[in-house]
Enzyme design. Structure first.
Site, short mmCIF file in Angstrom:
data_model
loop_
_atom_site.label_atom_id
_atom_site.label_comp_id
_atom_site.label_asym_id
_atom_site.label_seq_id
_atom_site.Cartn_x
_atom_site.Cartn_y
_atom_site.Cartn_z
N ASP A 38 -40.07 64.69 -1.53
CA ASP A 38 -40.73 64.16 -0.32
C ASP A 38 -40.98 65.16 0.81
O ASP A 38 -40.08 65.93 1.16
CB ASP A 38 -39.86 63.08 0.34
CG ASP A 38 -39.31 62.07 -0.61
OD1 ASP A 38 -39.65 62.10 -1.79
OD2 ASP A 38 -38.49 61.23 -0.16
N GLN A 54 -37.73 67.70 0.84
CA GLN A 54 -36.55 67.56 -0.02
C GLN A 54 -36.56 68.73 -0.99
O GLN A 54 -37.60 69.02 -1.61
CB GLN A 54 -36.62 66.23 -0.76
CG GLN A 54 -36.43 65.04 0.13
CD GLN A 54 -34.98 64.89 0.55
OE1 GLN A 54 -34.16 64.40 -0.20
NE2 GLN A 54 -34.66 65.34 1.74
N ARG A 165 -31.82 54.53 3.88
CA ARG A 165 -32.20 55.94 3.99
C ARG A 165 -33.63 56.14 4.52
O ARG A 165 -34.40 55.22 4.63
CB ARG A 165 -32.08 56.62 2.62
CG ARG A 165 -32.92 55.98 1.52
CD ARG A 165 -32.73 56.74 0.20
NE ARG A 165 -33.43 56.07 -0.89
CZ ARG A 165 -32.89 55.15 -1.68
NH1 ARG A 165 -31.63 54.78 -1.51
NH2 ARG A 165 -33.61 54.58 -2.63
N GLU A 221 -38.56 52.65 0.50
CA GLU A 221 -38.21 54.03 0.83
C GLU A 221 -39.22 54.59 1.83
O GLU A 221 -40.36 54.12 1.93
CB GLU A 221 -38.24 54.90 -0.44
CG GLU A 221 -37.19 54.49 -1.47
CD GLU A 221 -37.03 55.51 -2.59
OE1 GLU A 221 -38.04 55.87 -3.21
OE2 GLU A 221 -35.89 55.93 -2.86
C1 FRU Z 1 -38.08 59.13 -2.18
C2 FRU Z 1 -36.58 59.40 -2.17
C3 FRU Z 1 -36.00 59.02 -0.84
C4 FRU Z 1 -34.77 59.88 -0.76
C5 FRU Z 1 -35.22 61.14 -1.44
C6 FRU Z 1 -34.14 61.84 -2.20
O1 FRU Z 1 -38.79 59.90 -3.08
O2 FRU Z 1 -35.98 58.71 -3.23
O3 FRU Z 1 -35.73 57.66 -0.70
O4 FRU Z 1 -34.38 60.12 0.56
O5 FRU Z 1 -36.27 60.78 -2.31
O6 FRU Z 1 -34.53 63.11 -2.58
#
Ligand code: FRU
Length: 485
Positions: A38, A54, A165, A221
């Site tokens: 993300d 991420q 989250r 999410e």
């Molecule tokens: C979405 C997700 C988020 C989480 C992240 C973990 O793609 O699953 O909910 O924060 O990726 O890497």
């Protein structure tokens, strides 16, 4: 700086220097080393645009999440900066998950999910996701001493403490707001709203919105919330939606609800959930407002649990082009490439073709980085199928019998085969802007009406672009391509 962050920074620096750039995207952000997913913390700080993601630098697979970092002034030329967050505290030892950023009192503030594990009274362990903040100067960030600042204990009893989250922060009047993706204990996806006057003391406000119809998934999410044309847009990525006909074909969706909201209230939604992008690979988009007032969004150009053939080349994960959002008169979210994308344009190659009659004609021998522009005169086209073919594995074409624009990819060696499609208006012109990078295609349909984004894996040297029309003829009123540089 913690040992873990120092280690990640020096590992990433070595790895970036050693990575073979050949298979990497030419004009998209991709994993500097290892894995990315993300987009996070898309924001303006000190006059520069910052984008985080991420990140697991050590492997081309998902692992304990760090935050990678890039900056830019034009969303096209990105400067790679050292990663900023590592899972180096007890409260985030299982990962620094997705989040957002804001400029406040001269500081750059990151808000992210700290994932940890706690011991339950019976001795077993359970995951906890809480919201944390870090303050920085655009290069180095210090986690707040009282992290986590928003915990599951602040929520109503029936909210999950495990799935909580992806905080998105914004400021309105003198209040900071935070929405966080969540679900209730019956697996109903929802978004939680919190507020704060000072960024460190937070309170629960309300469940902003929830899957009250049962159709929009089990866990929401990466929520985002902003205003377009005076309407509120709640953008999020629900897990667990059922595919229905041509819709919701991916494992997870990303989409939006339009409605109204006033501080102190719940979101009042108008209409149905709609997907933002109908391709195979677009997830967890995040937006920010540019200084000149545009709402720009970038998504992860991949899908969970989908094969990522680039792992063979030592990296995994890329992000979409920056796209400007607007709202149509009938309240549909429209996405167009941000105008900065035009600065990539080099030479224009007009394609000398106006009709195709039961034929396929090669237009480009080796398409690497190109923007193809096509305008089909559908009213004057009788073919059953007409469109563009790229190498052996991709076709983007009109299926006249179904009245749909289809993106079909066929890479059986990777298990990536199948179609995605959007409806067409009968008899109307069809205008396409199609962006090819080394392993992606993004198709913008009718100036914002729809978008299809997919990862593609052409086998070199099969990178030729051809136009075709079968079982009849097809008419083009505009055709050509920009070389992108
Ligand atoms: C979405 C997700 C988020 C989480 C992240 C973990 O793609 O699953 O909910 O924060 O990726 O890497």
């Amino acid at each position: 700086m913690s040992e873990l962050l120092e280690k990640a920074r020096s590992y990433e620096a070595k790895k970036i220097a050693a990575t073979d750039k050949e298979s990497k995207p030419l004009f998209h952000i991709s994993a500097p080393a290892g894995w990315i997913n993300d987009p996070n913390g898309f924001s303006v700080y000190n006059g520069k645009i910052h984008l985080f993601y991420q990140y697991y630098p050590y492997l081309r697979e998902w692992g304990p999440m760090h935050w990678g970092h890039s900056t830019t002034s034009d969303m096209i030329k990105w400067e790679q900066l050292p990663c900023v967050l590592a899972p180096d505290e007890e409260y985030d030892k299982k990962g620094c998950f997705s989040g957002s950023a804001i400029e406040a009192d001269g500081k750059h503030v990151l808000v992210y999910t700290g994932v940890t594990r706690i011991k339950l009274p019976d001795g077993s362990e359970q995951e906890r996701q809480n919201q944390c903040i870090a303050f920085g100067d655009g290069l180095n960030y210090v986690k707040h001493e009282n992290n986590p600042v928003v915990t599951g204990d602040m929520l109503p009893e029936n909210c999950s403490r495990i799935d909580f989250r992806d905080p998105k922060i914004w400021k309105e009047d003198d209040t900071y707001y935070l929405i966080v993706g969540s679900k209730d204990l019956n697996n109903v996806g929802q978004v939680v709203l919190c507020s704060s006057k000072n960024l460190t003391d937070w309170q629960f406000e309300t469940i902003l919105a929830a899957n009250s119809t049962g159709k929009i998934g089990t866990m929401w999410e990466c929520p985002d919330f902003f205003t377009l044309n005076g309407k509120r847009v709640l953008m999020f990525s629900p897990q667990g939606m059922q595919a229905a006909g041509f819709s919701n074909r991916n494992l997870f969706q990303s989409g939006y609800l339009i409605g109204e909201w006033q501080p102190g209230q719940r979101f009042i939604r108008h209409g149905e959930f709609r997907e933002m992008d109908n391709g195979h690979d677009f997830y967890a988009p995040q937006s920010f407002a540019t200084p000149d007032g545009r709402r720009i969004v970038i998504g992860w150009l991949d899908m969970w649990e989908s094969p990522l053939p680039e792992q063979q080349d030592g990296w995994a994960g890329m992000l979409s082009l920056p796209r400007e959002l607007s709202l149509s008169a009938d309240d549909r979210l429209q996405m167009r490439p941000a105008k900065e994308v035009e600065s990539l344009r080099g030479a224009w190659f007009p394609w000398p073709v106006s009709t195709l009659n039961n034929q396929q004609t090669t237009m480009v021998d080796n398409c690497e980085a190109m923007e193809v522009n096509l305008r089909w005169d559908c009213a004057r086209s009788s073919a059953e199928q007409y469109g563009l073919r790229f190498g052996d594995g991709l076709r983007i074409y009109v299926d006249a019998q179904q009245q749909r624009l289809v993106l079909e990819r066929h890479y059986p060696q990777y298990g990536l085969c199948g179609t995605r499609s959007v409806p067409l208006t009968a008899g109307a012109d069809l205008n396409l802007r199609i962006f090819f990078d080394s392993s992606s295609v993004e198709v913008f349909v009718n100036d914002g009406e729809a978008c299809l984004s997919s990862r593609i894996y052409p086998q070199a040297p099969r990178r030729e672009l051809a136009l075709f029309a079968w079982s009849g003829s097809a008419a083009l009123t505009e055709a050509g391509a920009w070389q992108l540089e």
